[in-house]
Design an enzyme around this catalytic site. Structure first.
Site, PDB file in Angstrom:
ATOM      1  CB  SER A 143      38.399  37.754  49.746  1.00  0.00           C
ATOM      2  OG  SER A 143      39.635  38.393  49.379  1.00  0.00           O
TER       3      SER A 143
ATOM      4  CG  ASP B  95      42.813  32.073  45.161  1.00  0.00           C
ATOM      5  OD1 ASP B  95      43.527  32.433  45.965  1.00  0.00           O
ATOM      6  OD2 ASP B  95      41.590  32.164  45.422  1.00  0.00           O
TER       7      ASP B  95
ATOM      8  CG  HIS C  65      41.669  34.521  48.327  1.00  0.00           C
ATOM      9  ND1 HIS C  65      41.277  34.372  47.193  1.00  0.00           N
ATOM     10  CD2 HIS C  65      41.294  35.881  48.890  1.00  0.00           C
ATOM     11  CE1 HIS C  65      40.422  35.607  46.731  1.00  0.00           C
ATOM     12  NE2 HIS C  65      40.569  36.311  47.788  1.00  0.00           N
TER      13      HIS C  65
END
Length: 372
Positions: free
Chosen positions: A50, A339, A342
């Site tokens: 990610s 978050d 990230h």
């Protein structure tokens, strides 16, 4: 200068081509003026999780929802971020469009590369995502084979294909980027213990080396490899370790998680040294993202950020260790974390300008010069 103002200045300089002015200010070394670019990368092929996923998991396993994307794209863009990732800023620096996800077929052009990264991916199988590194490499090999065949068959007569397909001869000239390994460590901490996680690192290195060998066999020669970041500095890690005062370093990060990340990075550096000797036609650049990220966290205030262990998203307060954490924020540019896992676009911008010009690279070359 406030974060949002720095972002505006950065974008203006990019658009005006004033990259030489950024070198000293971004810690890239070298004198003034526009840096001489030895490389021409026609495309970038990215592999990872990610930290560099631009839409793979969203296309395959469910759409990334608002407020992701709100800062730059104005809507979800497949990224687990309020805006751009480091890989996006690298693409901008190279004069290339943002990478489209290999798994996203809607309105997609692969003329200048493809992104095989998917959120949750790991080097070893059995983690958070089915798209572990072996799968991503297999996808690339199939992608290359099929696009070359299609290009050779139709490109001369079909302008549409000519516009969206990579040129066969450009695969060996392209840049191959990696940002993967964080989920292997995180999964190990979640489902095993520190000792077992450490014992699994050599297996990770074997798989990673195998992936680079496979790409080398496919003609890849230019490799840009991010090591893993300080996992113990992620707000979720800090929250789950807040009561364990013996596991907190001077910055406030979870020390054990960071020590495992550092061991991963040590072994990664050793493997790359071996690969340099075994594959002398390739260029391997290792980027110390750990140090770059730790510097941002430990100097949050000087960058205009608030508490480095608070986070902004995602629309409601999150729970960690039975404690409410991460109030929704109105200004993501004041937060390092988007978050809890990230980074925000504002943090990614600082990281990108830290690493793109060679200050955290081995060898110390800018990404625009990391070629054979």
């Amino acid at each position: 200068m406030e974060i949002w103002k720095r972002i505006v200045v950065f974008e203006m300089m990019l658009s005006l081509g004033l990259m030489g002015c950024l070198v000293n200010g971004f810690g890239g070394g070298g004198g003034g003026g526009v840096p001489q670019r030895r490389c021409w990368f026609p495309a970038v092929y990215n592999f990872g999780d990610s930290n560099s996923d631009t839409g793979g998991r969203s296309a395959a396993l469910g759409e990334v929802r608002p407020p992701n994307g709100e800062t730059f794209f104005g809507k979800p863009s497949g990224r687990y971020c309020d805006g751009r990732l480091v890989i996006d800023f690298i693409a901008e620096n190279l004069g290339l469009p943002y990478l489209n996800a290999y798994l996203d077929s809607i309105g997609t052009s692969f003329r200048h590369g493809a992104n095989f990264a998917t959120a949750g991916s790991s080097i070893l199988p059995g983690g958070y995502s089915p798209f572990f590194l072996d799968i991503q490499i297999s996808q690339f090999i199939q992608f290359k084979k099929r696009t070359i065949a299609l290009y050779n068959k139709l490109a001369d007569t079909n302008q549409v294909y000519k516009d969206v397909l990579p040129r066969p001869e450009e695969f060996s000239k392209s840049l191959y980027t990696f940002d993967i390994g964080q989920n292997d460590i995180s999964h190990g901490f979640q489902y095993s213990n520190v000792s077992q996680t450490l014992q699994s690192i050599p297996k990770m290195m074997d798989k990673f080396s195998q992936a680079l060998y496979q790409l080398y066999g496919e003609g890849a020669r230019n490799f840009w490899i991010h090591n893993t970041g300080p996992i113990g500095c992620l707000p979720t890690s800090v929250a789950y370790n807040k009561d364990n005062h013996n596991n907190v370093d001077n910055t406030g990060c979870a020390a054990t998680q960071n020590r495992v990340a550092q061991e991963f990075n040590r072994q990664l550096k050793t493997r790359v040294l071996q690969l340099r000797a075994q594959l002398p036609q390739a260029v391997f650049t290792v980027v110390d993202m750990y140090s770059a990220k730790y510097a941002v966290v430990s100097n949050a205030g000087s960058h205009g950020f608030q508490d480095p262990f608070s986070f902004c998203c995602c629309g409601k307060k999150q729970m960690a260790n039975e404690t409410g954490y991460g109030d929704p924020c109105s200004d993501p540019s004041r937060r390092i974390s988007w978050d809890g896992v990230h980074y925000s676009e504002a943090a990614n911008l600082i990281l990108a300008r830290s690493v793109m010009y060679g200050s955290f690279s081995d060898p110390p070359l800018p990404v625009a010069e990391a070629c054979r």
